[in-house]
Design an enzyme around this catalytic site. Sequence first.
Site, PDB file in Angstrom:
ATOM      1  CB  ILE A  43      16.417  17.213   7.553  1.00  0.00           C
ATOM      2  CG1 ILE A  43      15.474  17.969   8.504  1.00  0.00           C
ATOM      3  CG2 ILE A  43      17.853  17.231   8.082  1.00  0.00           C
ATOM      4  CD1 ILE A  43      15.247  17.291   9.842  1.00  0.00           C
ATOM      5  CD  GLU A  44      17.703  19.546   0.545  1.00  0.00           C
ATOM      6  OE1 GLU A  44      18.717  20.232   0.313  1.00  0.00           O
ATOM      7  OE2 GLU A  44      16.664  19.576  -0.161  1.00  0.00           O
ATOM      8  CD  GLU A  55       5.581  16.138   2.602  1.00  0.00           C
ATOM      9  OE1 GLU A  55       6.801  16.254   2.879  1.00  0.00           O
ATOM     10  OE2 GLU A  55       5.126  16.310   1.471  1.00  0.00           O
ATOM     11  CB  CYS A  86       7.953  12.434  -2.579  1.00  0.00           C
ATOM     12  SG  CYS A  86       8.384  11.627  -1.028  1.00  0.00           S
TER      13      CYS A  86
HETATM   14  N1  THU Z   1      10.440  17.353  -0.357  1.00  0.00           N
HETATM   15  C1  THU Z   1       9.671  17.354   0.761  1.00  0.00           C
HETATM   16  O1  THU Z   1      10.122  17.676   1.874  1.00  0.00           O
HETATM   17  N2  THU Z   1       8.375  16.976   0.637  1.00  0.00           N
HETATM   18  C2  THU Z   1       7.780  16.634  -0.550  1.00  0.00           C
HETATM   19  O2  THU Z   1       6.612  16.286  -0.565  1.00  0.00           O
HETATM   20  C3  THU Z   1       8.531  16.676  -1.792  1.00  0.00           C
HETATM   21  C4  THU Z   1       9.991  16.939  -1.662  1.00  0.00           C
HETATM   22  C5  THU Z   1      11.829  17.830  -0.238  1.00  0.00           C
HETATM   23  C6  THU Z   1      12.900  16.819  -0.420  1.00  0.00           C
HETATM   24  C7  THU Z   1      14.067  17.693  -0.812  1.00  0.00           C
HETATM   25  O3  THU Z   1      14.668  18.237   0.360  1.00  0.00           O
HETATM   26  C8  THU Z   1      13.437  18.838  -1.572  1.00  0.00           C
HETATM   27  O4  THU Z   1      12.067  18.820  -1.218  1.00  0.00           O
HETATM   28  C9  THU Z   1      13.573  18.742  -3.067  1.00  0.00           C
HETATM   29  O5  THU Z   1      13.149  17.518  -3.527  1.00  0.00           O
END
Ligand code: THU
Length: 129
Positions: A43-44, A55, A86
């Site tokens: 969710i950005e 996650e 990440c």
């Molecule tokens: N993102 C995730 O949801 N999970 C990960 O393990 C890596 C990155 C998302 C964050 C952001 O919304 C998008 O991927 C690009 O970085």
Amino acid sequence: MATTELIDLAIETSKKAYVPYSHFPIGAVLVAKNGQIFTGVNIENASFGLTNCGERAAIFKAVSEGVTDFEELIVYGETEQPVSPCGACRQVMAEFFSKDLKVTLVAKDKSTVVMTVRELLPYSFTNLD
Ligand code: THU
């Protein structure tokens, strides 16, 4: 639920991602030991640093419902190689998951890499022991 079904659920889940900035949807499926399933998406936010990963969304949903014993996690991303969580998510996994918990990482062609939390975050930080 079989692994193939969990992977399909992660793919379906990723369609709910709120990703107007990265256009990089992630779907996570967290299976609890009691059989409950918690899904999560990234969710950005216009203020980019407030973005929350799929996650952590799944883990925080479960913990918010009082569920803290987990069986496995499936993470899907539209990536060539199985998506790699990440660092922040790895630390949150280390907080709530056993070191041997199975994490299945899934690419857009449904190929997988299976890792444990120990492998994802070796020598992880803890202040509890
Ligand atoms: N993102 C995730 O949801 N999970 C990960 O393990 C890596 C990155 C998302 C964050 C952001 O919304 C998008 O991927 C690009 O970085």
